[in-house]
Structures are given as structure tokens and as C-alpha cells.
Design a protein around this motif. Sequence first.
Motif, PDB file in Angstrom:
ATOM      1  N   VAL A 131       0.840  -1.204   0.000  1.00  0.00           N
ATOM      2  CA  VAL A 131       0.000   0.000   0.000  1.00  0.00           C
ATOM      3  C   VAL A 131       0.874   1.253   0.000  1.00  0.00           C
ATOM      4  CG1 VAL A 131      -1.651   1.344   1.359  1.00  0.00           C
ATOM      5  CG2 VAL A 131      -1.955  -1.121   1.113  1.00  0.00           C
ATOM      6  N   SER A 132       1.923   1.256   0.829  1.00  0.00           N
ATOM      7  CA  SER A 132       2.800   2.434   0.907  1.00  0.00           C
ATOM      8  C   SER A 132       3.589   2.645  -0.377  1.00  0.00           C
ATOM      9  CB  SER A 132       3.763   2.296   2.092  1.00  0.00           C
ATOM     10  OG  SER A 132       4.611   1.176   1.927  1.00  0.00           O
ATOM     11  N   ALA A 133       3.810   1.571  -1.155  1.00  0.00           N
ATOM     12  CA  ALA A 133       4.510   1.714  -2.428  1.00  0.00           C
ATOM     13  C   ALA A 133       3.584   2.218  -3.532  1.00  0.00           C
ATOM     14  CB  ALA A 133       5.124   0.369  -2.833  1.00  0.00           C
ATOM     15  N   VAL A 134       2.336   1.760  -3.522  1.00  0.00           N
ATOM     16  CA  VAL A 134       1.388   2.135  -4.576  1.00  0.00           C
ATOM     17  C   VAL A 134       0.832   3.543  -4.354  1.00  0.00           C
ATOM     18  CG1 VAL A 134      -0.871   1.588  -5.594  1.00  0.00           C
ATOM     19  CG2 VAL A 134       0.745  -0.247  -5.083  1.00  0.00           C
ATOM     20  N   ALA A 135       0.576   3.916  -3.101  1.00  0.00           N
ATOM     21  CA  ALA A 135      -0.119   5.171  -2.800  1.00  0.00           C
ATOM     22  C   ALA A 135       0.560   6.421  -3.398  1.00  0.00           C
ATOM     23  CB  ALA A 135      -0.281   5.324  -1.291  1.00  0.00           C
ATOM     24  N   PRO A 136       1.885   6.615  -3.239  1.00  0.00           N
ATOM     25  CA  PRO A 136       2.491   7.833  -3.819  1.00  0.00           C
ATOM     26  C   PRO A 136       2.385   7.877  -5.338  1.00  0.00           C
ATOM     27  CG  PRO A 136       3.966   6.791  -2.229  1.00  0.00           C
ATOM     28  CD  PRO A 136       2.876   5.824  -2.488  1.00  0.00           C
ATOM     29  N   LEU A 137       2.604   6.728  -5.995  1.00  0.00           N
ATOM     30  CA  LEU A 137       2.501   6.676  -7.459  1.00  0.00           C
ATOM     31  C   LEU A 137       1.071   6.951  -7.905  1.00  0.00           C
ATOM     32  CD1 LEU A 137       4.719   3.522  -8.077  1.00  0.00           C
ATOM     33  CD2 LEU A 137       5.365   5.911  -8.398  1.00  0.00           C
ATOM     34  N   ALA A 138       0.111   6.376  -7.184  1.00  0.00           N
ATOM     35  CA  ALA A 138      -1.295   6.620  -7.518  1.00  0.00           C
ATOM     36  C   ALA A 138      -1.636   8.088  -7.344  1.00  0.00           C
ATOM     37  CB  ALA A 138      -2.194   5.750  -6.636  1.00  0.00           C
ATOM     38  N   LEU A 139      -1.124   8.706  -6.280  1.00  0.00           N
ATOM     39  CA  LEU A 139      -1.408  10.124  -6.023  1.00  0.00           C
ATOM     40  C   LEU A 139      -0.869  10.999  -7.152  1.00  0.00           C
ATOM     41  CD1 LEU A 139      -2.496  12.314  -4.149  1.00  0.00           C
ATOM     42  CD2 LEU A 139      -0.277  12.309  -2.976  1.00  0.00           C
ATOM     43  N   VAL A 140       0.356  10.731  -7.593  1.00  0.00           N
ATOM     44  CA  VAL A 140       0.941  11.508  -8.695  1.00  0.00           C
ATOM     45  C   VAL A 140       0.107  11.337  -9.962  1.00  0.00           C
ATOM     46  CG1 VAL A 140       2.954  11.754 -10.193  1.00  0.00           C
ATOM     47  CG2 VAL A 140       3.266  11.425  -7.732  1.00  0.00           C
ATOM     48  N   GLY A 141      -0.268  10.103 -10.267  1.00  0.00           N
ATOM     49  CA  GLY A 141      -1.073   9.851 -11.459  1.00  0.00           C
ATOM     50  C   GLY A 141      -2.432  10.529 -11.397  1.00  0.00           C
ATOM     51  N   LEU A 142      -3.078  10.509 -10.238  1.00  0.00           N
ATOM     52  CA  LEU A 142      -4.388  11.142 -10.098  1.00  0.00           C
ATOM     53  C   LEU A 142      -4.294  12.662 -10.190  1.00  0.00           C
ATOM     54  CD1 LEU A 142      -5.867   8.947  -7.214  1.00  0.00           C
ATOM     55  CD2 LEU A 142      -6.452   8.853  -9.636  1.00  0.00           C
ATOM     56  N   VAL A 143      -3.213  13.232  -9.654  1.00  0.00           N
ATOM     57  CA  VAL A 143      -3.018  14.681  -9.771  1.00  0.00           C
ATOM     58  C   VAL A 143      -2.803  15.071 -11.234  1.00  0.00           C
ATOM     59  CG1 VAL A 143      -1.435  16.576  -9.217  1.00  0.00           C
ATOM     60  CG2 VAL A 143      -2.166  14.999  -7.418  1.00  0.00           C
ATOM     61  N   LEU A 144      -1.998  14.292 -11.964  1.00  0.00           N
ATOM     62  CA  LEU A 144      -1.809  14.542 -13.392  1.00  0.00           C
ATOM     63  C   LEU A 144      -3.128  14.458 -14.143  1.00  0.00           C
ATOM     64  CD1 LEU A 144       1.504  12.618 -14.234  1.00  0.00           C
ATOM     65  CD2 LEU A 144       1.147  15.086 -14.266  1.00  0.00           C
ATOM     66  N   ALA A 145      -3.943  13.459 -13.800  1.00  0.00           N
ATOM     67  CA  ALA A 145      -5.240  13.301 -14.458  1.00  0.00           C
ATOM     68  C   ALA A 145      -6.126  14.515 -14.210  1.00  0.00           C
ATOM     69  CB  ALA A 145      -5.921  12.028 -13.952  1.00  0.00           C
ATOM     70  N   ALA A 146      -6.167  14.980 -12.955  1.00  0.00           N
ATOM     71  CA  ALA A 146      -6.991  16.146 -12.634  1.00  0.00           C
ATOM     72  C   ALA A 146      -6.517  17.394 -13.370  1.00  0.00           C
ATOM     73  CB  ALA A 146      -6.979  16.385 -11.123  1.00  0.00           C
ATOM     74  N   SER A 147      -5.203  17.487 -13.596  1.00  0.00           N
ATOM     75  CA  SER A 147      -4.647  18.690 -14.234  1.00  0.00           C
ATOM     76  C   SER A 147      -4.994  18.795 -15.718  1.00  0.00           C
ATOM     77  CB  SER A 147      -3.127  18.715 -14.051  1.00  0.00           C
ATOM     78  OG  SER A 147      -2.508  17.702 -14.832  1.00  0.00           O
ATOM     79  N   VAL A 148      -5.349  17.676 -16.361  1.00  0.00           N
ATOM     80  CA  VAL A 148      -5.635  17.720 -17.805  1.00  0.00           C
ATOM     81  C   VAL A 148      -7.129  17.603 -18.100  1.00  0.00           C
ATOM     82  CG1 VAL A 148      -3.373  16.738 -18.356  1.00  0.00           C
ATOM     83  CG2 VAL A 148      -5.344  15.216 -18.103  1.00  0.00           C
ATOM     84  N   ALA A 149      -7.972  17.581 -17.074  1.00  0.00           N
ATOM     85  CA  ALA A 149      -9.405  17.361 -17.293  1.00  0.00           C
ATOM     86  C   ALA A 149     -10.005  18.411 -18.216  1.00  0.00           C
ATOM     87  CB  ALA A 149     -10.137  17.340 -15.946  1.00  0.00           C
ATOM     88  N   GLY A 150      -9.701  19.686 -17.968  1.00  0.00           N
ATOM     89  CA  GLY A 150     -10.250  20.753 -18.796  1.00  0.00           C
ATOM     90  C   GLY A 150      -9.796  20.662 -20.237  1.00  0.00           C
TER      91      GLY A 150
END
Length: 336
Positions: free
Chosen positions: A194-213
Motif C-alpha cells: 500500500v505504501s509503495a502504490v499510494a504515492p505513485l497513484a497520487l501523482v497519477g491522479l493529480v496529473l489526471a486532474a490537471s488535464v481534465a479541462g
Amino acid sequence: MLGLAVGLVVMVLVAAGSGQVAVPPFEVMGSVLHHLGIDTGPLPTHPQGENALWAVRFPRVVLAVLVGACLGVAGALLQGVFGNPLAEPAVIGVSSGAAVGACTAIVFGISLLGNLTVAAAAFVGGLGTTLAVYWLARSGGRTEVVTLVLTGIAVNAFAFGVIAFLTFVADPQAREQIIFWQLGSLNGATWSAVSAVAPLALVGLVLAASVAGRLDLLSLGEGPARHLGVHVERLRLVVVFAVALLVGAGVAFTGIVGFVGLVVPHVIRMVAGPAHRSLLAASAVGGALVLVAADLLARTAVENAELPLGMLTSLVGGPFFFWLLRRTRSRQGGWA
């Protein structure tokens, strides 16, 4: 979003309390509150209840939430950037590349990072394969969607050939491990995973949110999007990297789990519409809900046995994909 969030909370409580050591949902909630310093609610009455929850169940449920969210958002991103509801993460080779990385580590007995070696190899394989697909699809500084998809298909075919070769040369124990990994499972979930996946998932989700518009503008067409200030090529690169990050991190610890990235965003789009800000958020929660429910079914459907998670999602996703294919073709009046 409210309905999905409530459904996810309920499913998490039910999943965490289900198993050989049964813990009622109210006791699961009470245990969580007590660990947060809120002294309210009942604690598990079973003598092994607390240990079962915090050592086994919660790591598994939290990992299912993270991986489901990653897969759901990855599917929504690809469908948006390709402008096609049939797109899913496997199209650009991330799943097959992760499988090649994991199989290579298993067959050759690589153990540089201990128990995390196979997961790290899967992540590197998925990310490297995705970037290779993107690089091979580029021509004249541009990447056409059709070329990217066809390149992904070719690389997928090559990757599955490599997997077949590694399976052939592997010893029986390694061959069994390869097959188990490809079927997908959350059986090996731990807090370290969980601790290994969580930071990578967070970065990916932030990138996704940044390109939504910008994905909303791209849905108007490539030409109009450029006139409105969208750098289409840069947007595609960011999306491809985000998808590689999300799916690579997800499948690294679970093996291949198919069709979540196809089914969830499409269903959300049918209900909530195509606007990507709400679509991406709802796909994250919906993907988490689907994977937690699928994992609960996988470990409780058959007594004293655990069904492969990837098998269950494929049994549901395969017919859904066929229905979606027929529906899309009929709406467009045929592929010609």
C-alpha cells in the motif's frame, strides 16, 4: 458522487469484516474510530478480530481501493484522449509490459529488492513499454491516435510472445507463479505494498486532474482544440505517462486485472455525462467500488478457496465489451 461514496464506504466495511474471522460492520467501524483516537463504537468481540482486520483485511481493502481508482481513471483518460469509448489501458501496452517485467524477474530469480522485486519489475516493464509504444508511434513530431493504437496492438502481440517464451523456459515452480500472477489477485496485499502504490497513484491522479479541462476541449476535435490553445501532442504525452504510472503501479502488486478501465468510465459517462472533471472523480470512486466488490466475491464465493480476481473481472467485462462494441457499431451505422 454521493451515491458512489456511500456505496464504497459500505462495501469497504462489509469486505473488511468478511472472511473466516467474521467481524460485523459496526465493529469494523468501531475499530477504525478507536485507531483514530475516537473512543466510540464497539470493538471486535472475536479474540482474533483486531489482528485479522489490521494485519490482513485492511491492507487488502485499501490496496483494492487504490488499484481500482487507478484503473478507473486510466480508462477514462484513454477514452478521452482517443475519443473512443472502446479504449482501455491494455491498448497502449502497459499491462503486457508489466507482465513481461514480472515474468522476467520470476524466471531469472532476480531478487534485488527482496519481496518487492517482482512488483518493481512489473512497474518498470509497464512504464517502459508504454513509453516505447509512444516513441514508435511518433512521426514528424506528431502522434496520430490510429497509429498509437496499432503500435500498441503490435507491441502487445510481441510482449505476449515474450511471456509465452518465458513460461516455456521456466521451471515448474516459476511457471506456476507466472500463471498465478497473470490471473490477478490481491492475496499478497500488505501495508508495504500500500505504501509503495499510494504515492505513485497520487501523482497519477493529480496529473489526471490537471488535464481534465483540456480533455473537454479535445473532445471538440483536434483542430478546434489547437485553436483554443491546447497543445495536443503535449496533452497526449502527459496522458500516456499518467496512464502508465497509474496502471503500472496498480498491476505491479495485483497482477493483470482487466476491463475495469473499460467498464467503469463508460458506465459513469452514461449516467453523469462526458465532462471530464466529474467523470475522472467518479471513475476513481467507481473503480474502487468495483474492485473491492470483485475481491470480496473472489475470496468468499467458494469456501476455503480464492478465485482469481482477473478471471472475475474478465467474465463480467468481456460480455460488456461485446455489448458495447455492438451498440457503438449500430449507432454509427456500421464501421464503414
